[in-house]
Scaffold this active site. Structure first.
Site, mmCIF file in Angstrom:
data_model
loop_
_atom_site.group_PDB
_atom_site.id
_atom_site.type_symbol
_atom_site.label_atom_id
_atom_site.label_comp_id
_atom_site.label_asym_id
_atom_site.label_seq_id
_atom_site.Cartn_x
_atom_site.Cartn_y
_atom_site.Cartn_z
ATOM 1 N N GLU A 172 7.584 -8.123 -2.324
ATOM 2 C CA GLU A 172 8.452 -6.831 -2.998
ATOM 3 C C GLU A 172 8.284 -5.416 -2.870
ATOM 4 O OE1 GLU A 172 11.433 -7.894 -2.956
ATOM 5 O OE2 GLU A 172 10.897 -10.475 -2.665
ATOM 6 N N GLU A 229 9.950 7.625 -1.200
ATOM 7 C CA GLU A 229 10.477 7.025 -2.147
ATOM 8 C C GLU A 229 10.224 7.845 -3.479
ATOM 9 O OE1 GLU A 229 8.778 3.045 -3.952
ATOM 10 O OE2 GLU A 229 10.889 2.201 -4.470
ATOM 11 N N GLY A 254 5.770 -4.175 -5.906
ATOM 12 C CA GLY A 254 4.963 -2.701 -6.211
ATOM 13 C C GLY A 254 4.917 -1.852 -4.272
ATOM 14 N N SER A 255 4.606 -0.145 -4.508
ATOM 15 C CA SER A 255 4.786 0.214 -3.004
ATOM 16 C C SER A 255 4.484 -0.337 -2.061
ATOM 17 C CB SER A 255 4.410 2.098 -3.186
ATOM 18 O OG SER A 255 2.498 1.010 -4.069
ATOM 19 N N THR A 307 0.235 -0.279 -1.480
ATOM 20 C CA THR A 307 -0.793 -1.174 -1.995
ATOM 21 C C THR A 307 -0.472 -1.917 -1.557
ATOM 22 O OG1 THR A 307 0.040 -0.129 -3.942
ATOM 23 C CG2 THR A 307 -1.497 -2.311 -4.169
ATOM 24 N N GLY A 308 1.036 -2.685 -1.248
ATOM 25 C CA GLY A 308 1.675 -3.976 -0.562
ATOM 26 C C GLY A 308 0.794 -4.101 0.854
HETATM 27 P P1 NAD Z 1 1.703 0.292 -7.170
HETATM 28 O O1 NAD Z 1 2.075 -0.649 -5.502
HETATM 29 O O2 NAD Z 1 0.844 1.131 -7.205
HETATM 30 O O3 NAD Z 1 1.266 -0.669 -8.036
HETATM 31 C C1 NAD Z 1 1.205 -2.365 -8.320
HETATM 32 C C2 NAD Z 1 0.590 -3.613 -8.595
HETATM 33 O O4 NAD Z 1 -0.387 -3.292 -7.427
HETATM 34 C C3 NAD Z 1 -0.132 -2.906 -10.182
HETATM 35 O O5 NAD Z 1 -0.323 -3.962 -10.655
HETATM 36 C C4 NAD Z 1 -1.514 -2.606 -9.466
HETATM 37 O O6 NAD Z 1 -2.498 -2.470 -10.391
HETATM 38 C C5 NAD Z 1 -1.895 -3.341 -8.579
HETATM 39 N N1 NAD Z 1 -2.537 -2.864 -7.273
HETATM 40 C C6 NAD Z 1 -2.892 -0.731 -6.997
HETATM 41 N N2 NAD Z 1 -3.567 -0.956 -6.351
HETATM 42 C C7 NAD Z 1 -3.960 -2.448 -5.908
HETATM 43 C C8 NAD Z 1 -4.648 -2.720 -4.941
HETATM 44 N N3 NAD Z 1 -5.295 -2.247 -3.607
HETATM 45 N N4 NAD Z 1 -4.676 -4.120 -4.514
HETATM 46 C C9 NAD Z 1 -4.353 -5.194 -5.213
HETATM 47 N N5 NAD Z 1 -3.418 -4.872 -6.484
HETATM 48 C C10 NAD Z 1 -3.260 -3.328 -6.458
HETATM 49 O O7 NAD Z 1 3.791 -0.180 -7.483
HETATM 50 P P2 NAD Z 1 3.966 0.651 -8.821
HETATM 51 O O8 NAD Z 1 4.216 2.248 -8.770
HETATM 52 O O9 NAD Z 1 2.922 -0.320 -10.615
HETATM 53 O O10 NAD Z 1 5.491 0.198 -8.763
HETATM 54 C C11 NAD Z 1 6.300 0.582 -8.252
HETATM 55 C C12 NAD Z 1 6.929 0.319 -6.797
HETATM 56 O O11 NAD Z 1 6.872 -1.050 -7.037
HETATM 57 C C13 NAD Z 1 8.164 1.393 -5.580
HETATM 58 O O12 NAD Z 1 7.524 1.702 -4.413
HETATM 59 C C14 NAD Z 1 9.395 0.210 -6.138
HETATM 60 O O13 NAD Z 1 9.808 0.281 -5.148
HETATM 61 C C15 NAD Z 1 8.240 -1.039 -6.010
HETATM 62 N N6 NAD Z 1 9.536 -2.253 -6.533
HETATM 63 C C16 NAD Z 1 9.551 -3.136 -5.828
HETATM 64 C C17 NAD Z 1 10.662 -4.025 -6.756
HETATM 65 C C18 NAD Z 1 11.142 -5.088 -5.528
HETATM 66 O O14 NAD Z 1 11.641 -5.481 -5.851
HETATM 67 N N7 NAD Z 1 11.511 -4.717 -3.924
HETATM 68 C C19 NAD Z 1 11.203 -4.258 -7.887
HETATM 69 C C20 NAD Z 1 10.071 -3.489 -8.295
HETATM 70 C C21 NAD Z 1 9.438 -2.560 -7.935
#
Ligand code: NAD
Length: 490
Positions: A251, A383, A229-230, A233-234
């Site tokens: 990731e 991004e 994810g982002s 959040t990561g």
């Molecule tokens: P996001 O971080 O908003 O959400 C990702 C996941 O985390 C979702 O399931 C969300 O519900 C969950 N989440 C949100 N807040 C949380 C918390 N406090 N604790 C635990 N989980 C929580 O990201 P997104 O908008 O869903 O995805 C887009 C991002 O993902 C972009 O930054 C993209 O670059 C990244 N991404 C990376 C890869 C990779 O392989 N590096 C692949 C795909 C997407």
């Protein structure tokens, strides 16, 4: 019908009974609902996963797990078309792309079946130690309950990248899909169950990140967290993992460069640059969203690029011939349009720049190109995660590399040149976990995948992905008949 969670091998109601509307991004209409799982639901799912890990699943061999993994792959393949269509409605992507995703997901389960079998052969392998009174072997044991949190850009595929290695390793798991695209994960739960996965081994809890996701990240019985994810959040997930010393892989995002030298074939460059930024509406972590082009060919390249970009057919992902669907959600649509407006103030708009004419509903955004983008511009540094390309020109190789590496991210990088020595040199100097030469985005499941810097921690896919879910256990035996003789002297 009331939306359900998949916990302990059965469809269960969410504890708080809340639901989330699932919206078709091409029409902005609600077409399904999913359960809004809460901390209580995560607790039930983790408890089921823990029990299952202590049961028969915990005693399976890799060969036995491979049978299950292949059955899951076959289950996905058997429903390829329906799953792809579901993904299009949920995410918006064009159907051919969704079909590719589902096919890759099935391939992923088959691949990890072979890795699970190979793992058996590695169990108990002897490690040479410099004292022949000892015999040391290594066993690879599953990490325990794995918490898997995935985003919305490749809903089933991102889940497969985690579920397949977790099962191959012998872990049990709780999967939390994105609240924007929860549906294919629930289908995966059904397919896993039909494939013979024992109750509690695979649990799927849909819900919001702040509630279900956050509880999964902090639950004390989750020993392994795999997050995609982002970056913000990561960081939250990594903080939770650190507090409880959980094994962690991340990731995260990217702002990847594609460096084009003046000896490159312009037609090839146009194709790969477009593929690198407009595929999946630019909602790709590794999208090559920064084009760094040698000044001598910048003019003709931009002309060809904008000519071809204007020809991209935009529309509902279900419509044949469409190459660019809507963005996933209103949130993402607003975010990308705000970046485009910032870009209009910061740089030169070459093509695109907003909502395509004639689209009254749906989160559609034109493929957009900005030139003359300065390294300080937000559209250069941040991004965007949409179909927006930022272009800057360079004169020397050193200048190109400085521009390419001047970013907080380090997921991917691409170089286009006919000089293969130069390509190898540039590849070595890119600060990125994935490098492409004369292409952008092709992704195989056997090599390692992941980023440097703020793009992540650890690697997924290949055998690296399997190791994410295993703990190597050292077993050292003293096998000499001579006494050790430190305290007890003869
Ligand atoms: P996001 O971080 O908003 O959400 C990702 C996941 O985390 C979702 O399931 C969300 O519900 C969950 N989440 C949100 N807040 C949380 C918390 N406090 N604790 C635990 N989980 C929580 O990201 P997104 O908008 O869903 O995805 C887009 C991002 O993902 C972009 O930054 C993209 O670059 C990244 N991404 C990376 C890869 C990779 O392989 N590096 C692949 C795909 C997407």
């Amino acid at each position: 019908m009331e939306p359900k969670l998949f916990i302990d091998g059965a469809w269960q109601s969410a504890a708080e009974g809340a639901a989330i509307d699932v919206i078709d991004p091409a029409s902005e209409r609600i077409f399904a609902t999913c359960a809004a799982g809460s901390a209580t639901d995560i607790d039930r799912a983790v408890a089921a996963a823990k029990r299952a890990g202590q049961g028969a699943w915990g005693r399976t061999t890799g060969r036995e797990r491979a049978v299950i993994l292949r059955a899951i792959a076959a289950g996905i393949e058997a429903e390829m078309d329906a799953l792809a269509r579901l993904e299009v409605r949920d995410n918006g992507k064009p159907l051919p792309e969704a079909l590719g995703d589902i096919s890759d997901a099935a391939y992923c389960f088959n691949l990890y079946a072979t890795y699970a079998e190979a793992l058996d052969a590695k169990q108990g392998e002897q490690i040479a130690v410099p004292d022949d009174r000892f015999k040391t072997t290594v066993k690879y044991v599953p990490s325990g309950v794995a918490g898997l949190i995935v985003p919305w850009n490749y809903p089933l595929l991102m889940a497969a990248w985690k579920v397949a290695p977790a099962l191959a390793a012998g872990c049990t798991l709780v999967l939390k899909p994105s609240e924007y695209t929860p549906l294919s994960a629930l289908e995966l739960a059904r397919i896993c169950h039909a494939a013979g996965v024992l109750p509690g081994v695979v649990n799927v809890v849909t819900g919001y990140g702040q509630a279900a996701g956050a509880r999964l990240a902090t639950h004390p019985d989750v020993r392994k967290l795999a997050f995609t994810g982002s970056v913000p959040t990561g960081i939250a997930v990594a903080t939770a993992a650190a507090k409880d010393v959980k094994s962690l892989s991340l990731e995260l995002g990217g702002k990847s460069p594609i460096v084009v030298f003046d000896d490159a074939d312009i037609e090839q460059v146009v194709e790969w640059v477009m593929f690198g930024i407009f595929w999946n509406q630019g909602q790709v972590c590794s999208a090559t969203s920064r084009l760094i082009v040698q000044s001598a060919i910048a003019g003709p390249l931009i002309d060809r690029l904008s000519e071809e970009t204007k020809k991209i057919t935009i529309g509902n992902g279900m419509t044949e011939g469409v190459l660019l669907g809507p963005l996933v959600s209103k949130t993402q649509y607003d975010k990308v349009l705000a970046y485009i407006e910032a870009g209009k103030r910061e740089a030169n708009l070459v093509c695109g720049g907003g909502r395509p004419p004639g689209f009254n509903a749906g989160y559609f955004v034109e493929p957009t190109i900005f030139t003359g983008v300065s390294p300080d511009a937000r559209i250069w540094k941040e991004e965007i995660f949409g179909p927006v390309l930022s272009v800057a020109a360079f004169k020397s190789e050193d200048e190109a590399l400085a521009l390419a590496n001047d970013t907080e991210f380090g997921l991917a990088a691409a170089v286009m040149t006919q000089d293969l020595e130069r390509a190898a040199r540039v590849a070595d100097r890119f600060e990125a976990g994935v490098v492409w030469i004369n292409c952008s985005q092709p992704n195989f499941l056997e090599p390692p995948w992941g980023g440097m810097k703020h793009s992540g921690v650890g690697r997924e896919l290949g055998t690296w992905g399997l190791m994410n879910f295993l703990e190597p256990k050292q077993i050292t035996a003293y096998q000499s008949s001579d006494p050790w003789g430190w305290y007890l002297k003869r």
